[in-house]
Each structure stands twice: as C-alpha cells, then as structure tokens.
Scaffold this motif. Structure first.
Motif, short mmCIF file in Angstrom:
data_model
loop_
_atom_site.label_atom_id
_atom_site.label_comp_id
_atom_site.label_asym_id
_atom_site.label_seq_id
_atom_site.Cartn_x
_atom_site.Cartn_y
_atom_site.Cartn_z
N ILE A 176 0.84 -1.20 0.00
CA ILE A 176 0.00 0.00 0.00
C ILE A 176 0.88 1.26 0.00
CG2 ILE A 176 -1.67 1.34 1.35
CD1 ILE A 176 -2.85 -1.35 2.29
N PHE A 177 1.98 1.22 0.82
CA PHE A 177 2.87 2.37 0.89
C PHE A 177 3.55 2.63 -0.45
CE2 PHE A 177 7.15 4.09 1.68
CZ PHE A 177 6.80 5.31 2.28
N ILE A 178 4.01 1.55 -1.12
CA ILE A 178 4.68 1.71 -2.42
C ILE A 178 3.73 2.32 -3.44
CG2 ILE A 178 5.68 0.43 -4.36
CD1 ILE A 178 6.83 -1.53 -2.29
N VAL A 179 2.47 1.82 -3.45
CA VAL A 179 1.48 2.36 -4.38
C VAL A 179 1.23 3.82 -4.09
CG1 VAL A 179 -0.93 2.23 -5.09
CG2 VAL A 179 0.39 0.13 -4.79
N TRP A 180 1.15 4.16 -2.80
CA TRP A 180 0.90 5.55 -2.41
C TRP A 180 2.04 6.46 -2.85
CZ3 TRP A 180 3.33 8.99 0.95
CH2 TRP A 180 2.61 10.17 1.24
N VAL A 181 3.31 6.03 -2.62
CA VAL A 181 4.48 6.81 -3.02
C VAL A 181 4.50 7.00 -4.54
CG1 VAL A 181 7.01 6.82 -3.17
CG2 VAL A 181 5.87 6.20 -1.02
N GLY A 182 4.23 5.92 -5.26
CA GLY A 182 4.21 5.99 -6.72
C GLY A 182 3.16 6.98 -7.22
N LEU A 183 1.98 6.97 -6.59
CA LEU A 183 0.92 7.87 -6.98
C LEU A 183 1.30 9.32 -6.72
CD1 LEU A 183 -1.97 8.31 -7.99
CD2 LEU A 183 -2.77 7.97 -5.64
N MET A 184 1.94 9.57 -5.55
CA MET A 184 2.38 10.93 -5.23
C MET A 184 3.43 11.42 -6.22
SD MET A 184 0.57 12.00 -2.69
CE MET A 184 -0.75 11.05 -3.46
N ALA A 185 4.38 10.53 -6.57
CA ALA A 185 5.43 10.90 -7.51
C ALA A 185 4.85 11.24 -8.88
CB ALA A 185 6.44 9.76 -7.63
N TYR A 186 3.87 10.46 -9.27
CA TYR A 186 3.23 10.68 -10.57
C TYR A 186 2.52 12.04 -10.59
CZ TYR A 186 -0.17 10.20 -14.33
OH TYR A 186 -0.93 10.40 -15.45
#
Length: 410
Positions: free
Chosen positions: A380-390
C-alpha cells in the motif's frame, strides 16, 4: 302532523336499536370467500401462516394429490433420476388415469415423474414406488414416515402411492398445505408441477402431456401444483400462486363438481392477494435491537418475514430465548429465532448494518477485525508513493509548459 312525528320517532328508534346491537359477525366475515368445498385452507408459502381455514382438520380422502408425496420422495431419494425404471405387470394394470405404460416398458425415473405429476399417471406412481422400495406397501410406509418427519403432517395416512380409493388412505387440508409447502421448496418439483405441456414418447403412446391442474394458464401467477378426483374423495386441488413477493398455497378437499372446485380456488387465492402483504420484520445479521425488545448481541442468517393484513402494522417482540413474535389481527405466531453472537461480532454487525446481507455474513465470520499484514502495508505504501510521484511529475510538466508559453507571448 302527529303522524309524521310518530314516523320520525319510529325511524330513530330503529336506527338506535341497530347501533346498540351491531352485527359483528357480518363485519368480521366481510370479504371472506364462501366456498362449496367441504374443507379448505389458504397459507402463505414462505412463513406457513394460515390466512383462511374451513374444516381444515377434517379427515378426507386425498385422491391424486397423494402423488405430491410420491413425487417429492422420489426426488429426495438416493435414486439417480436418469435410472431406467421397468414397468411391472401390476403397474401396467393400474386403474384410473394412466400414461399407458406397457409391461416391461422402460422409462427414466425423470420421465415418470413428469408423467405422474402432470398427467396423473397411476401406472407411473406404482412403477416409481416399486423401483424405490420394491412394493407399494413398503413405499407407503416410507410415505407415512416422510410426511411426519419432513412436513409435520400428523393426521395423514397412505396405503398406496397414487391416491386410488382406500378407506385407510386419508389426509386433512391442513396436512396437505404443510406437505405442499415443503414440496414446493424443491426446485425440480416446482419446475415439473409448473409445466403446462410436454411431449411424451412412450412405447405405445406418443402424445403431448397436458397438466391436469387447470389453474395453470388460467389464473395469474399460478406456479403449481396438483389436482385429483375419485368418487369417494370428490374433487381435490392444491394450487400455489405468486404475485410480487407473496406466494400463497390453497388446498380444497371434497368439492362437489370440477367447476365448483376451480371457482373456489379462484375465490380463495383472490382473497389472499387482496387482503394480505408479506413484510420483512427483521433484516439479516444486523445486531440492532428491535425497539429495545430483543436481547443484545442477537442476529439471524436470513431475513425474517411476516404476512400482515393490509393496512395493519405488526407488533414485533422478542422473547428472552430470542424467538421473534409477530402479532396482528390474525393472532400471534413465531417468525423465527435469533442466534446469540459475541459482543465483537455485534459491533461489526452495527458497523456494517447498512450494507448487503451477504457482505455482512462474510464480515461476521471474523470475530474481530484483522489488521492488514506487514506485506500488505508495504504494498500500500509503495502504491501511495508511486501515486504521489506521478502527481508531482504532472505538476512540474504543467509549470514548465506555462513558462514556455509565457516566454513565447513576449
């Protein structure tokens, strides 16, 4: 002048007398059907609530509605419905209505059920009984156990599978309603008794079977089930019909004529649909007390229903042992029982009280909510970080585009 006064006084006296002695019986019977049949009953198929009854416990001869029992037993037996059943000499020579089986003719058990329940074949009933238990007498013993154990029919006795006349073969309207209610919960049984026509390919008789229950196709919502006649029984009929959420089962015994039989059933079903509604009185699973009347931390796997006279609001109470009671002008009866659940499960039920019952059941299988696993948290954290970066990248691109466009404009 005085004559007119006397007349007015007389009329006032008559009106006052009528008001003082109202005809309660006429009001209570308003709308209830007047029938020619000697015994009758109308019940709700879902709850079993009795909506109308007349001589419902009187012992009567059943005739071919006996085959309801033969059919449901065959469907719930261990026998494969594709099994070939060989017609015996006794089955071939049965009296009354037949599907003209020949001695030695083989038909599947499945086909014989259609021939028996649609066309009321006495030969098919005997062939089925002999196939399952070896003889009609042995099968009758099974019938008598079955109706008591499965349907609670305690005032019925069978000696043959077809309903041919016998002084020891009897039933009541109440018992037949219980038996029919049980049988109609079987999907195959329900399909067969609701079938209007079916091609029949017998050894010597090829035809189209036409269901003998004339309510099918002639009364809106009819779903089954079986009629009968002998000289001793008169005309008998069990019929089910459904409109909206309400499904009714009517039973008529010892009707004087075929015409009277179907008129009576129409009156009976009309009465039910015109005067009663099916209401849900308890949702599945949510552990909310019913107006503070039920024990805390109670639930039920399925919704609970009650049949209520139109225009009435039922009074719902729950006993200390969690039995849900419904009180209407029909009287008081049980709508079912609740089960105790743990406080944690109750809390979950309250949390999910407004969602689908199937989801509630899935949630309630867990006593307490489970925390997500460590791996799930990382994902969940990885997905969240990826979404923020995008999202940041999109913002940077838009800023650069805006600067370029402003530079070109000068």
């Amino acid at each position: 002048m005085y004559k007119r006064i006397h007349i007015v006084v007389l009329l006032l006296c008559i009106i006052s007398f009528g008001a003082a002695f109202p005809v309660y019986a006429a009001e209570e019977d308003q709308g209830k059907p007047i029938l020619s049949s000697d015994s009758a009953i109308l019940i709700d198929a879902k709850t079993g609530t009795v909506l109308f009854a007349h001589n419902e416990e009187k012992q009567q001869f059943p005739a071919s509605i006996t085959k309801i029992v033969t059919g449901i037993i065959a469907m719930e037996s261990d026998q494969d419905l594709s099994s070939l059943v060989t017609t015996s000499k006794e089955a071939r020579n049965e009296e009354g209505t037949r599907i003209y089986l020949e001695e030695g003719e083989q038909q599947t058990l499945f086909n014989l059920l259609y021939g028996m329940l649609m066309n009321s074949g006495n030969d098919a009933a005997t062939a089925i009984a002999e196939f399952i238990d070896g003889s009609k007498a042995k099968f009758a013993e099974r019938m008598n156990r079955f109706v008591v154990e499965k349907a609670g029919a305690t005032h019925t006795h069978f000696v043959n599978p077809s309903g041919l006349p016998d002084p020891e073969q009897y039933t009541t309207a109440m018992d037949m309603a219980k038996i029919a209610r049980y049988a109609m919960q079987n999907r195959l049984f329900r399909t067969i008794v609701g079938t209007k026509t079916l091609p029949w390919n017998g050894q010597t008789w090829k035809t189209t079977l036409v269901n003998h229950n004339e309510m099918l196709g002639n009364y809106e919502g009819t779903t089954g089930i079986k009629n009968g006649y002998t000289g001793d029984s008169g005309f008998t009929l069990v019929t089910s019909a459904k409109r909206g959420d309400l499904e009714l089962i009517g039973v008529l015994l010892k009707s004087p004529t075929k015409s009277a039989l179907y008129k009576d059933m129409t009156k009976l079903l009309d009465y039910g649909f015109q005067h009663f509604d099916l209401q849900q009185v308890r949702a599945a699973n949510p552990a909310y007390p019913l107006a503070g009347t039920e024990p805390e931390n109670s639930a039920t796997d399925e919704p609970l229903y009650a049949v209520v006279p139109k225009g009435e609001t039922p009074v719902i109470t729950v006993t200390p042992d969690r039995e849900v009671k419904v009180l209407t002008s029909l009287g008081e009866y049980s709508a079912g029982k609740l089960k105790p659940i743990s406080p944690n499960m109750a809390a979950i039920a309250r949390q999910y009280g407004d969602i689908d019952a199937s989801v509630q059941r899935a949630v309630l299988k867990e006593d307490v909510p489970k925390e997500p696993s460590a791996s799930t948290k990382v994902k969940i954290f990885i997905v969240w970080v990826g979404l923020m970066a995008y999202l940041c990248l999109i913002a940077v691109i838009r800023v650069r585009r805006n600067r370029i466009q402003r530079g070109r404009s000068f």
